[in-house]
Design a protein around this motif. Structure first.
Motif, PDB file in Angstrom:
ATOM      1  N   HIS A 153      63.296 -26.773  -7.129  1.00 26.23           N
ATOM      2  CA  HIS A 153      63.871 -27.626  -8.162  1.00 26.23           C
ATOM      3  C   HIS A 153      62.973 -27.667  -9.398  1.00 26.23           C
ATOM      4  CE1 HIS A 153      67.535 -29.417  -6.531  1.00 26.23           C
ATOM      5  NE2 HIS A 153      66.973 -29.312  -5.345  1.00 26.23           N
ATOM      6  N   ARG A 154      61.698 -27.480  -9.211  1.00 27.26           N
ATOM      7  CA  ARG A 154      60.762 -27.436 -10.350  1.00 27.26           C
ATOM      8  C   ARG A 154      60.771 -26.085 -11.040  1.00 27.26           C
ATOM      9  NH1 ARG A 154      55.284 -27.505  -7.879  1.00 27.26           N
ATOM     10  NH2 ARG A 154      55.794 -25.271  -7.646  1.00 27.26           N
ATOM     11  N   ASP A 155      60.857 -25.002 -10.261  1.00 26.70           N
ATOM     12  CA  ASP A 155      60.573 -23.668 -10.780  1.00 26.70           C
ATOM     13  C   ASP A 155      61.793 -22.811 -11.081  1.00 26.70           C
ATOM     14  OD1 ASP A 155      57.881 -24.312 -10.461  1.00 26.70           O
ATOM     15  OD2 ASP A 155      57.801 -23.445  -8.437  1.00 26.70           O
ATOM     16  N   LEU A 156      62.962 -23.166 -10.557  1.00 25.56           N
ATOM     17  CA  LEU A 156      64.141 -22.310 -10.694  1.00 25.56           C
ATOM     18  C   LEU A 156      65.114 -22.947 -11.680  1.00 25.56           C
ATOM     19  CD1 LEU A 156      65.395 -19.704  -9.583  1.00 25.56           C
ATOM     20  CD2 LEU A 156      66.508 -21.081  -7.816  1.00 25.56           C
ATOM     21  N   PRO A 157      65.189 -22.428 -12.903  1.00 28.80           N
ATOM     22  CA  PRO A 157      66.032 -23.059 -13.918  1.00 28.80           C
ATOM     23  C   PRO A 157      67.507 -23.097 -13.544  1.00 28.80           C
ATOM     24  CG  PRO A 157      64.572 -21.410 -14.903  1.00 28.80           C
ATOM     25  CD  PRO A 157      64.460 -21.259 -13.417  1.00 28.80           C
ATOM     26  N   GLU A 158      67.954 -22.126 -12.772  1.00 24.56           N
ATOM     27  CA  GLU A 158      69.371 -22.085 -12.406  1.00 24.56           C
ATOM     28  C   GLU A 158      69.759 -23.196 -11.433  1.00 24.56           C
ATOM     29  OE1 GLU A 158      68.154 -18.107 -13.877  1.00 24.56           O
ATOM     30  OE2 GLU A 158      67.321 -19.524 -12.398  1.00 24.56           O
ATOM     31  N   LEU A 159      68.794 -23.774 -10.751  1.00 24.85           N
ATOM     32  CA  LEU A 159      69.062 -24.846  -9.800  1.00 24.85           C
ATOM     33  C   LEU A 159      69.207 -26.153 -10.573  1.00 24.85           C
ATOM     34  CD1 LEU A 159      69.382 -25.123  -6.740  1.00 24.85           C
ATOM     35  CD2 LEU A 159      66.941 -25.650  -6.602  1.00 24.85           C
ATOM     36  N   MET A 160      70.411 -26.703 -10.552  1.00 23.29           N
ATOM     37  CA  MET A 160      70.717 -27.853 -11.393  1.00 23.29           C
ATOM     38  C   MET A 160      69.943 -29.102 -10.955  1.00 23.29           C
ATOM     39  SD  MET A 160      72.779 -26.985 -13.885  1.00 23.29           S
ATOM     40  CE  MET A 160      71.571 -25.645 -14.002  1.00 23.29           C
ATOM     41  N   PRO A 161      69.566 -29.956 -11.920  1.00 21.94           N
ATOM     42  CA  PRO A 161      68.740 -31.132 -11.621  1.00 21.94           C
ATOM     43  C   PRO A 161      69.557 -32.317 -11.110  1.00 21.94           C
ATOM     44  CG  PRO A 161      69.164 -31.038 -13.960  1.00 21.94           C
ATOM     45  CD  PRO A 161      69.786 -29.794 -13.363  1.00 21.94           C
ATOM     46  N   PHE A 162      70.411 -32.047 -10.150  1.00 23.96           N
ATOM     47  CA  PHE A 162      71.276 -33.073  -9.578  1.00 23.96           C
ATOM     48  C   PHE A 162      71.388 -32.805  -8.094  1.00 23.96           C
ATOM     49  CE2 PHE A 162      75.366 -34.851  -8.294  1.00 23.96           C
ATOM     50  CZ  PHE A 162      75.307 -36.122  -8.855  1.00 23.96           C
ATOM     51  N   LEU A 163      71.044 -33.808  -7.284  1.00 23.94           N
ATOM     52  CA  LEU A 163      70.969 -33.606  -5.839  1.00 23.94           C
ATOM     53  C   LEU A 163      71.706 -34.715  -5.109  1.00 23.94           C
ATOM     54  CD1 LEU A 163      69.809 -32.171  -3.334  1.00 23.94           C
ATOM     55  CD2 LEU A 163      67.743 -33.567  -3.609  1.00 23.94           C
ATOM     56  N   HIS A 164      72.633 -34.315  -4.242  1.00 27.91           N
ATOM     57  CA  HIS A 164      73.308 -35.270  -3.372  1.00 27.91           C
ATOM     58  C   HIS A 164      72.515 -35.363  -2.083  1.00 27.91           C
ATOM     59  CE1 HIS A 164      76.513 -37.769  -1.922  1.00 27.91           C
ATOM     60  NE2 HIS A 164      76.688 -37.000  -0.856  1.00 27.91           N
ATOM     61  N   LEU A 165      71.911 -36.539  -1.853  1.00 32.75           N
ATOM     62  CA  LEU A 165      71.001 -36.723  -0.727  1.00 32.75           C
ATOM     63  C   LEU A 165      71.368 -38.015   0.006  1.00 32.75           C
ATOM     64  CD1 LEU A 165      68.489 -35.359   0.552  1.00 32.75           C
ATOM     65  CD2 LEU A 165      67.087 -36.907  -0.828  1.00 32.75           C
ATOM     66  N   PRO A 166      72.305 -37.955   0.946  1.00 28.57           N
ATOM     67  CA  PRO A 166      72.780 -39.171   1.617  1.00 28.57           C
ATOM     68  C   PRO A 166      71.674 -39.896   2.377  1.00 28.57           C
ATOM     69  CG  PRO A 166      74.313 -37.366   1.945  1.00 28.57           C
ATOM     70  CD  PRO A 166      73.081 -36.774   1.339  1.00 28.57           C
ATOM     71  N   VAL A 167      71.671 -41.227   2.265  1.00 23.27           N
ATOM     72  CA  VAL A 167      70.725 -42.052   3.006  1.00 23.27           C
ATOM     73  C   VAL A 167      71.435 -42.973   3.990  1.00 23.27           C
ATOM     74  CG1 VAL A 167      70.630 -43.860   1.247  1.00 23.27           C
ATOM     75  CG2 VAL A 167      68.698 -43.553   2.808  1.00 23.27           C
ATOM     76  N   GLN A 168      72.644 -43.407   3.649  1.00 26.23           N
ATOM     77  CA  GLN A 168      73.542 -44.207   4.489  1.00 26.23           C
ATOM     78  C   GLN A 168      73.136 -45.672   4.602  1.00 26.23           C
ATOM     79  OE1 GLN A 168      76.184 -42.773   4.879  1.00 26.23           O
ATOM     80  NE2 GLN A 168      75.850 -40.607   5.238  1.00 26.23           N
ATOM     81  N   SER A 169      71.861 -45.985   4.740  1.00 25.83           N
ATOM     82  CA  SER A 169      71.424 -47.375   4.858  1.00 25.83           C
ATOM     83  C   SER A 169      69.977 -47.479   4.414  1.00 25.83           C
ATOM     84  CB  SER A 169      71.551 -47.868   6.310  1.00 25.83           C
ATOM     85  OG  SER A 169      71.020 -49.177   6.456  1.00 25.83           O
ATOM     86  N   GLY A 170      69.577 -48.688   3.994  1.00 23.49           N
ATOM     87  CA  GLY A 170      68.183 -48.927   3.640  1.00 23.49           C
ATOM     88  C   GLY A 170      67.429 -49.694   4.699  1.00 23.49           C
TER      89      GLY A 170
ATOM     90  N   ALA B 166      63.549 -45.728   5.838  1.00 23.15           N
ATOM     91  CA  ALA B 166      63.826 -45.985   4.425  1.00 23.15           C
ATOM     92  C   ALA B 166      62.641 -45.576   3.563  1.00 23.15           C
ATOM     93  CB  ALA B 166      64.161 -47.461   4.218  1.00 23.15           C
ATOM     94  N   ASP B 167      61.436 -45.848   4.010  1.00 19.98           N
ATOM     95  CA  ASP B 167      60.263 -45.474   3.222  1.00 19.98           C
ATOM     96  C   ASP B 167      60.064 -43.960   3.174  1.00 19.98           C
ATOM     97  OD1 ASP B 167      59.598 -47.996   2.376  1.00 19.98           O
ATOM     98  OD2 ASP B 167      58.089 -48.351   3.932  1.00 19.98           O
TER      99      ASP B 167
END
Length: 461
Positions: free
Chosen positions: A268-285, A299-300
């Motif tokens: 995500h830092r080095d590949l410009p083609e990889l868009m800066p938007f990530l779906h990362l489900p957590v479901q609960s805190g 959660a932590d």
């Protein structure tokens, strides 16, 4: 294995009704590819279709009942066409078919084919069997062969506009979250070979696709066989995809926190083609609820993962999934979820009330949360999430962002596209910019989109 289309096959009409996730959209398109050698061509309505496929999803509440309601409507179409001497094949595919196979045939005996999501490469054989025997065909066992090894080449991008496309690279799940039916309907985790993924991506790029969204139930658990016989992960695959001429944007969904490793974070830092938007489900805190859900992280640990991602890519935006009212959830557990949302900040999120799925561990768990409590909690969470989404979109005003234009807007002279963060953006501009990525200065935040002006004057020339 690639099949050669039968040029003598008669023309038949195919209508596919798709419910659910992006993977179902992809699957529906591939079923069309599989049936094309039999002469089936897509039509927009079921009324004139020789074959109707209902591609179903089992994730949402009352999914099966919605399927039977739709089948009642399709039965009328089938009977009307039969009265005119025309045959209509009705097929039920997808996750509801996998979970409710025999029940579908018992309650809707006019259905001709029931097939699970791992068997649609066998559709031509099923059609022949249904026509020959005059009996319903059911295929819901998990086959020993990989379906992707038997599919014909995809002949077109999988989404309208020819500039963005979905590409399934991984299916199934080994996580067994307590609330989820995916391991039972999609099976164990499996990954396509690198060669087949890259070949399909190249065809998409050659046809005009500029942005590909890689799909999987646990897409960042991808472990496909590479051309050298080694196992490639999602990071290595992303770098290879970025080398394809014409392909300028790469996304992937859905991810699991347990499968985010250092290499993918660095990409995500080095590949410009990889868009800066990530779906990362957590479901609960709440750690207590996360354990009950069998999520395998705290959660932590999720907070720490977000910190590492943002350290690598400061402009990275996150979306997530939340399930409210999982059995045993207390007011304290819900407040822990609200606190996690405040701590992390999401650009987009999907939140739902827990609803039991037959056969899952949580369905029979004690301490089911009353519906009115779930309703109140969900409203509170969605209010907070909407405030965060509005704030994120408002932060774009005054910035110049690259927008991939994918089609015309709703108003005369308008063109529309997407920002790197998946936000809809519209401007006044020439149609010839459709298919290009152009700098846009964002000037306004609307309810569900952004408005802007083209940054470079020469784009009008």
């Amino acid at each position: 294995m690639t099949r050669t289309p039968d040029q003598t096959a008669p023309s038949r009409a195919l209508h596919v009704i798709t419910w659910g996730c992006q993977m179902n959209v992809y699957d529906s398109a591939r079923m069309g590819d599989v049936l094309r050698p039999l002469g089936y061509q897509p039509v927009d309505t079921p009324d004139t279709a020789d074959m109707i496929i209902l591609n179903t999803c089992h994730i949402r509440d009352r999914a099966a009942e919605k399927v039977f309601s739709e089948l009642g409507r399709l039965r009328l179409i089938k009977e009307a066409r039969k009265a005119e001497g025309q045959q209509t094949i009705i097929a039920v595919a997808g996750c509801v078919a996998q979970a409710e196979g025999q029940e579908i045939l018992a309650r809707a005996p006019y259905v001709d084919i029931v097939l699970g999501p791992q068997t649609y490469h066998r559709l031509p054989e099923m059609v022949a069997r249904a026509a020959r025997a005059g009996n319903a065909v059911i295929e819901t066992d998990f086959p020993t062969e990989q379906k992707f090894d038997f599919l014909p080449e995809a002949e077109a991008p999988q989404t309208p506009g020819n500039y963005t496309a979905f590409l399934t690279i991984q299916e199934g799940c080994d996580k067994f979250c307590s609330f989820c039916v995916v391991p039972y309907t999609r099976g164990a985790e499996s990954s396509r070979s690198v060669q087949s993924v890259l070949a399909e991506a190249r065809r998409m790029a050659q046809s005009g696709v500029r942005e590909i969204s890689l799909l999987g139930q646990n897409v960042n658990a991808y472990h496909g066989e590479g051309p050298d016989g080694t196992v490639w992960d999602l990071t290595r695959l992303a770098y290879a995809l970025a080398e394809i001429p014409g392909l300028s944007r790469i996304r992937y969904t859905t991810s699991h926190p347990r499968d985010m490793n250092d290499a993918l974070i660095a990409a995500h830092r080095d590949l410009p083609e990889l868009m800066p938007f990530l779906h990362l489900p957590v479901q609960s805190g709440s750690d207590r609820i996360l354990r009950a859900m069998n999520r395998g992280h705290t959660a932590d640990e999720y907070r720490d993962l977000v910190h590492r991602l943002r350290a690598a890519k400061p402009d990275l935006a996150l979306s997530s999934d939340f399930i409210i009212g999982h059995p045993g959830e207390t007011d304290e557990d819900f407040e822990a979820t609200m606190q996690l949302v405040r701590d992390v900040g999401f650009a987009l999120a999907y939140s739902f009330k827990y609803s039991p799925r037959p056969g899952t561990p949580a369905a029979g768990a004690p301490l089911q949360v009353p519906e009115d409590v779930k309703d109140a909690r969900l409203q509170a969470l969605q209010k907070l999430l909407r405030e965060q989404q509005d704030a994120f979109n408002a932060s774009m005003v005054g910035k110049t962002v690259p927008v991939l234009f994918t089609g015309k807007g709703r108003k005369p002279g308008q063109i529309a596209g997407r920002s790197p963060w998946l936000q809809p953006v519209h401007v006044i501009g020439p149609d010839r910019l459709i298919g290009q990525t152009v700098p846009v200065r964002i000037t306004e935040r609307l309810t569900n989109s952004l408005g802007g002006i083209l940054e470079e004057e020469n784009v009008y020339a």
